[in-house]
Write a protein that holds these residues in place. Structure first.
Motif, PDB file in Angstrom:
ATOM      1  N   PRO A 163      -7.075   2.422   2.288  1.00 36.41           N
ATOM      2  CA  PRO A 163      -8.433   1.874   2.367  1.00 36.41           C
ATOM      3  C   PRO A 163      -8.748   1.419   3.790  1.00 36.41           C
ATOM      4  O   PRO A 163      -7.919   0.771   4.450  1.00 36.41           O
ATOM      5  N   ASN A 198     -13.977  -5.326  -1.941  1.00 40.65           N
ATOM      6  CA  ASN A 198     -13.006  -5.178  -3.020  1.00 40.65           C
ATOM      7  C   ASN A 198     -11.615  -5.355  -2.421  1.00 40.65           C
ATOM      8  O   ASN A 198     -11.031  -4.415  -1.891  1.00 40.65           O
ATOM      9  N   TYR A 199     -11.097  -6.576  -2.515  1.00 39.39           N
ATOM     10  CA  TYR A 199      -9.811  -6.889  -1.895  1.00 39.39           C
ATOM     11  C   TYR A 199      -8.640  -6.225  -2.605  1.00 39.39           C
ATOM     12  O   TYR A 199      -7.541  -6.158  -2.059  1.00 39.39           O
ATOM     13  N   ASP A 258       0.812  -1.217   0.000  1.00 36.76           N
ATOM     14  CA  ASP A 258       0.000   0.000   0.000  1.00 36.76           C
ATOM     15  C   ASP A 258       0.848   1.271   0.000  1.00 36.76           C
ATOM     16  O   ASP A 258       0.390   2.326  -0.457  1.00 36.76           O
ATOM     17  N   LEU A 302      -8.528  -3.027  -3.591  1.00 36.69           N
ATOM     18  CA  LEU A 302      -8.611  -1.578  -3.455  1.00 36.69           C
ATOM     19  C   LEU A 302      -7.239  -1.007  -3.082  1.00 36.69           C
ATOM     20  O   LEU A 302      -6.544  -1.544  -2.214  1.00 36.69           O
ATOM     21  N   GLU A 337     -14.113  -0.378   3.658  1.00 37.35           N
ATOM     22  CA  GLU A 337     -14.104  -0.197   2.211  1.00 37.35           C
ATOM     23  C   GLU A 337     -13.599  -1.444   1.496  1.00 37.35           C
ATOM     24  O   GLU A 337     -14.069  -1.782   0.406  1.00 37.35           O
ATOM     25  N   ARG A 338     -12.638  -2.133   2.089  1.00 39.35           N
ATOM     26  CA  ARG A 338     -12.068  -3.306   1.425  1.00 39.35           C
ATOM     27  C   ARG A 338     -12.905  -4.574   1.629  1.00 39.35           C
ATOM     28  O   ARG A 338     -12.995  -5.418   0.733  1.00 39.35           O
ATOM     29  N   TYR A 339     -13.537  -4.701   2.794  1.00 41.63           N
ATOM     30  CA  TYR A 339     -14.055  -6.019   3.152  1.00 41.63           C
ATOM     31  C   TYR A 339     -15.549  -6.076   3.450  1.00 41.63           C
ATOM     32  O   TYR A 339     -16.064  -7.147   3.767  1.00 41.63           O
TER      33      TYR A 339
END
Length: 785
Positions: free
Chosen positions: A516, A535-536, A471, A538, A520-522
Motif C-alpha cells: 500500500p 484505511n490503516y 506487510d 490496508l 492509499e493508507r493515510y
C-alpha cells in the motif's frame, strides 16, 4: 560480406604469443564493446569499452572468429603475433530489435519468454507526443487513464494513488514515495531511446509494483561523432462537436520545444537535454507549464579498462491545474463550482512542483568478465497545492541496487543482486511517514542447442512502514498456527523454444506483490462532494501472471521484417486494493443514528476508502503485428494489436457487489473487454504518411455512486458527477479515435510535420467525468545532425 585478413609466415611460433587488436564499426569507426573473439585453439576474450582486446595463443597460424550482436561475423587467419584492426559490418538486413528490461541484459526480442512491445523514438517524434503517458497509450494491450496505466486490464481508476505498472528509468524504479504512482510528465523522452513495455508480473528482478507489468526507458548512448536533435511544435484545439462544451472565445493552444546533444570522447562523454511545454488546456482552468533539464556524464578509467561510471540527472519545474469532477455532462469541460479560484465552491486544483532525480552508477567487468553493477538514485518530489495548502506533500526516495552477472559462454547467464530502498514522506495531506524495503534476488538462464531457453528466478522482499512490520510476512499454509517468515518470496519461470528458423514458442509464469502506498493508507481529503478516507489496516496485494505465446517472423525481401505474435494470458490478483464507496464513521461515533436532517453531519462520512476489496482474475488473448524495414522503395513501420479481456471479480459478497453500477455483472470496475491499437507509417523518398487508430469497448462497470449519487435519509440525492447516468446511456458503444500525420524531410537533416489528432472530432472519455480532447492540429519542425 566477410573481411578476410591473411598474414602468412612459413614458421609458426611454438611458444605463447600475444595478439592485440581493436574492433570497430566499419561505417561509423566507433569501437564495439563486448565483441567476442574466439581462437581455433580454444582461447577467447571480449573487447573492452574502447573496442580493444588481447588474446594469448599457443601456436600460429590460428583462425579467429569475431562476433558482436547486430554485426556480421568476421573470420581472420593470423600467422604471427601483432596488432589487428577488425572492422565489422552492421547487419542492416537483419533488422534486429534488442531489448534489455526482460532479463536485465541485451536480448533479441524473439528470444524473450514474455510478451513485450517496443515503442520507437521516431513514433514519439512524428506523432508529436508530449509525455510518456501519451506514448505508452500507443502500445497494444495498454490503456492510459488520467495519469494511470493499465496493461491487459490489470488496473482500474484509483484516484491517482498506487500503480500496478512499474516505471523504470535506466533500469531503476521511478515511482513517487507518497502516492506510489508514476509521474509520466516528468520523464525526459527527449533523452530516451526506445520504450519497452513488458506485460505480466515482473517482480523478481524489479520488485514491488511490477504486478501488472513494466514500462522501461533508457537514456540515449552518445556517439563519438556527436548527435544533435531538436524539435519545436505548436498546436491548437478545434471546437468540440457539442457547443455546450465550448467555454472559450479563442481556441486554446499548446506549445513544446526541446533539444538534445550527446558526444562521447575517449575517456569522457555527456548528454544534455532541455524541454519546455505549455498547454492552455481544452478544459477550463486546466493548464500545464513545465520546464526540464536532464542528461548524464560518463567516465571511463584509463587505468581500469573495463570500468565505466557516471551520473545521470533530471530536474523539472512545473505548474499544473486540474479537476476530476465536472460541472455537468453538458458542461463537462468546466470544473464543478466553476474555474474561479476565488470561489470556494470551485473544485479546480492548482499545484506547483519540483521533481529531481540524481543517479550515480558504476559498472565494472572483472578479470573473468563478470559484470558488477551498482546503481543508485535520489528521487525528490515536491507538490505545493496553491488552492489548499493542507494537500501539499513532499517525498524523497534513496535507492541502491548492486547486481552481479556471470556468463558461461553464450548459453548460461546468472544474474543476482541486492536492493535497498528508503522512502520519507512529509505531508499535510497524509502526515509524515517513512518506509524501508530490502530485497535479494537471483535469476538463472540456460540455453540448450541454441533453441531452448529456460529462465528461472526468485526474490525475497522485506518491507516495513513506520517501523510496523507484517506487510511481507509469509505463511506456509492458511492454518493460523503455521510457520511464518518475515520475508515474502516471489518466483518466476519462463521458457522459449525456437521451433523453426522464424517461429518462436514461449511460456511464462511470474508472481508479484504491491505494498500500500502512503496515499492509499493515510489519505483523508475531499473534493466537492467526493470524500476520501484513510484505511490503516490496508494489506499488500499479491498476484501471478501466466502466458502461452507464439511469435512468427515474416519477411518480404531482405530489408523488411514483421513479427506476428499471439498470446493467451491469465492474471490472478489476491487482496486487490481498490477504492470502495461507503459510510466510514469513526469508532467514536459508531452509535450515531442516521435520521432525517442528519446529512449536514453524517454526510461528512460518505465517501471512498482504499480496501482489499476483492480477488480477481483476468483472462484473455492478444494478437499483435509489428514491423519495420523497406519493401522496395517504401519504408513501412507498423505497431498494432487486438486484446480481448475477461476481467471478473471473484468476490461474491453482496455488500461489495452492490457498489457496481451493474450488480448483475461480475466484470471488474473501470475495465474493457476489447482493446485495439494500430499505427502505420509509410515513407517514400522524403515523404512520410501515418495513420493511428485506437478503440476500446464500453466501460460496463463503474462505481454505482457515480451513476446514482449519494442517497440521503431525507430522500434527497447528492450527485458527485451530475448527468453521468444519462451520458453513459447515450455513449455506450465504446470509443474509436483516428489520428493522421504527414511529414517531409528536406536538406537531409530537417523534417516538417503536420498532425491531426482525433480526426473525426469524436467525443469520448477514459474514465467517468473525464471527456478527452476534441480534434487538434499540430505543426512541427525537427532537426537531426
Amino acid at each position: 560480406m566477410k573481411n578476410l585478413l591473411r598474414v602468412i609466415f612459413l614458421v609458426p611460433f611454438s611458444i605463447f604469443s600475444q595478439v592485440d587488436g581493436i574492433v570497430t564499426d566499419v561505417a561509423t569507426k566507433e569501437p564495439i564493446f563486448g565483441a567476442k573473439i574466439v581462437a581455433s585453439s580454444g582461447q577467447k576474450t571480449l573487447s573492452d569499452l574502447d573496442g580493444k582486446f588481447n588474446l594469448t595463443v599457443s601456436e600460429f597460424p590460428v583462425n579467429v572468429i569475431v562476433t558482436a550482436q547486430g554485426y556480421f561475423n568476421d573470420t581472420l587467419t593470423i600467422a604471427e603475433r601483432g596488432t589487428l584492426n577488425v572492422q565489422l559490418n552492421s547487419e542492416v538486413q537483419e533488422i534486429k530489435t534488442v531489448v534489455v528490461t526482460a532479463g536485465r541484459r541485451d536480448q533479441d526480442i524473439e528470444n524473450v519468454a514474455i510478451s513485450m512491445e517496443i515503442i520507437r523514438p521516431e513514433l514519439v517524434d512524428n506523432k508529436c507526443l508530449v509525455d510518456l503517458e501519451q506514448a505508452v497509450n500507443q502500445s497494444p494491450g495498454v490503456f492510459a487513464m488520467d495519469g494511470q496505466v493499465s496493461i491487459r486490464g490489470g488496473s482500474g481508476f484509483a484516484y491517482g494513488a498506487g500503480s500496478r505498472v512499474l516505471l523504470l528509468w535506466n533500469g531503476i524504479p521511478i515511482i513517487s514515495g507518497d502516492a506510489g504512482d508514476a509521474k509520466f510528465n516528468t520523464i525526459p523522452l527527449e533523452n530516451a531511446s526506445q520504450i519497452e513495455v513488458i506485460k505480466g508480473a515482473s517482480s523478481v528482478l524489479y520488485g514491488s509494483g511490477a504486478l501488472n507489468g513494466i514500462v522501461s526507458l533508457s537514456e540515449r548512448e552518445p556517439s563519438t561523432k556527436g548527435e544533435l536533435r531538436a524539435k519545436v511544435q505548436a498546436g491548437i484545439y478545434d471546437n468540440p462537436r457539442r457547443e455546450s462544451l465550448r467555454w472559450w472565445s479563442k481556441n486554446p493552444m499548446f506549445y513544446q520545444a526541446e533539444a538534445y546533444y550527446g558526444k562521447m570522447y575517449k575517456k569522457f562523454g555527456y548528454t544534455l537535454a532541455v524541454n519546455g511545454f505549455t498547454n492552455e488546456g481544452y478544459k477550463q482552468g486546466e493548464t500545464e507549464d513545465r520546464g526540464r533539464i536532464s542528461g548524464s556524464l560518463f567516465f571511463r578509467s584509463e587505468r581500469f579498462k573495463k570500468l565505466k561510471y557516471g551520473i545521470g540527472y533530471n530536474v523539472q519545474l512545473q505548474k499544473t491545474a486540474n479537476f476530476i469532477i465536472w460541472e455537468s455532462d453538458s458542461l463537462a469541460y468546466t470544473p464543478s463550482g466553476g474555474a474561479d479560484l476565488n470561489d470556494p465552491a470551485s473544485t479546480l486544483t492548482v499545484n506547483t512542483g519540483t521533481t529531481i532525480n540524481i543517479d550515480p552508477y558504476v559498472k565494472f567487468y572483472d578479470k573473468k568478465n563478470n559484470l558488477h553493477s551498482l546503481k543508485t538514485r535520489y528521487y525528490y518530489i515536491d507538490r505545493t497545492n496553491l488552492t489548499n495548502a493542507a494537500q501539499s506533500t513532499t517525498s524523497a526516495i534513496i535507492y541502491g541496487d548492486y547486481q552481479f552477472q556471470k556468463k558461461w559462454g553464450e548459453a548460461t547467464v546468472l544474474t543476482s543482486g541486492i536492493t535497498g530502498i528508503r522512502t520519507d514522506v512529509k505531508s499535510n495531506l497524509f502526515g509524515d511517514h517513512f518506509s524501508n524495503n530490502y530485497a535479494v534476488y537471483t535469476q538463472f538462464e540456460k540455453s540448450f542447442f541454441d533453441k531452448l531457453h529456460i529462465t528461472a528466478g526468485i526474490r525475497f522482499e522485506y518491507f516495513e512502514q513506520d517501523n510496523l512490520r507484517g506487510d511481507t510476512d509469509f505463511s506456509f499454509s492458511k492454518d493460523s498456527s503455521a510457520a511464518t517468515i518475515p520475508v515474502y518470496p516471489i518466483f518466476r519461470i519462463g521458457t522459449h523454444y525456437q521451433l523453426l528458423k522464424y517461429t518462436h514458442l514461449r511460456a511464462s509464469f511470474g508472481q508479484g506483490i504491491r505494498y500500500p502506498s502512503v496515499a492509499e493508507r493515510y489519505t483523508q481529503t475531499s473534493v466537492g462532494a467526493l470524500n476520501i478516507f484513510p484505511n490503516y489496516n490496508l494489506r499488500p496485494e499479491t498476484g501471478w501472471a501466466a502466458e502461452l505465446g507464439i511469435k512468427q517472423v515474416v519477411r518480404i525481401g531482405k530489408n523488411w521484417k514483421g513479427l506476428i505474435d499471439v498470446a493467451g494470458f491469465i492474471n490472478q490478483y489476491d487482496n486487490m486494493m481498490e477504492f470502495a464507496f461507503g459510510v466510514f464513521i469513526p469508532d467514536t461515533l459508531s452509535s450515531l443514528s442516521l435520521v432525517p436532517g442528519a446529512w449536514n453531519y453524517v454526510g461528512n462520512f460518505f465517501g471512498f476508502q482504499a480496501q482489499n476489496a476483492e480477488n480477481a482474475r483476468i483472462a484473455g488473448v492478444e494478437f499483435s503485428f509489428n514491423s519495420q524495414g523497406k519493401i522496395g522503395n517504401v519504408e513501412l513501420n507498423t505497431l498494432m494489436g487486438y486484446t480481448y479481456m475477461d476481467p471478473v471479480s471473484l468476490n461474491s459478497d453482496s455488500a461489495y457487489v452492490s457498489t457496481f453500477s451493474d450488480s448483475n455483472s461480475t466484470m471488474l470496475k473501470y475495465r474493457f473487454r476489447h482493446l485495439v491499437k494500430a499505427d502505420v507509417e509509410a515513407t517514400w523518398k522524403n515523404i512520410s504518411v501515418g495513420l493511428s487508430a485506437r478503440y476500446n469497448s464500453f466501460m460496463e462497470n463503474i462505481d454505482r455512486t457515480f451513476v446514482e449519487g449519494i442517497p440521503i435519509v431525507d430522500g434527497t440525492v447528492v450527485e458527485i458527477l451530475p448527468g453521468l447516468d444519462d451520458y453513459r446511456a447515450r455513449n455506450n458503444k465504446g470509443s474509436l479515435v483516428f489520428d493522421a500525420r504527414i511529414g517531409y524531410t528536406f536538406l537531409e537533416h530537417y523534417r516538417v510535420g503536420f498532425v491531426v489528432n482525433n480526426v473525426l472530432n469524436n467525443e469520448y472519455d477514459t474514465r467517468p467525468g473525464d471527456i478527452q480532447a476534441p480534434r487538434s492540429y499540430v505543426l512541427q519542425l525537427q532537426l537531426k545532425f
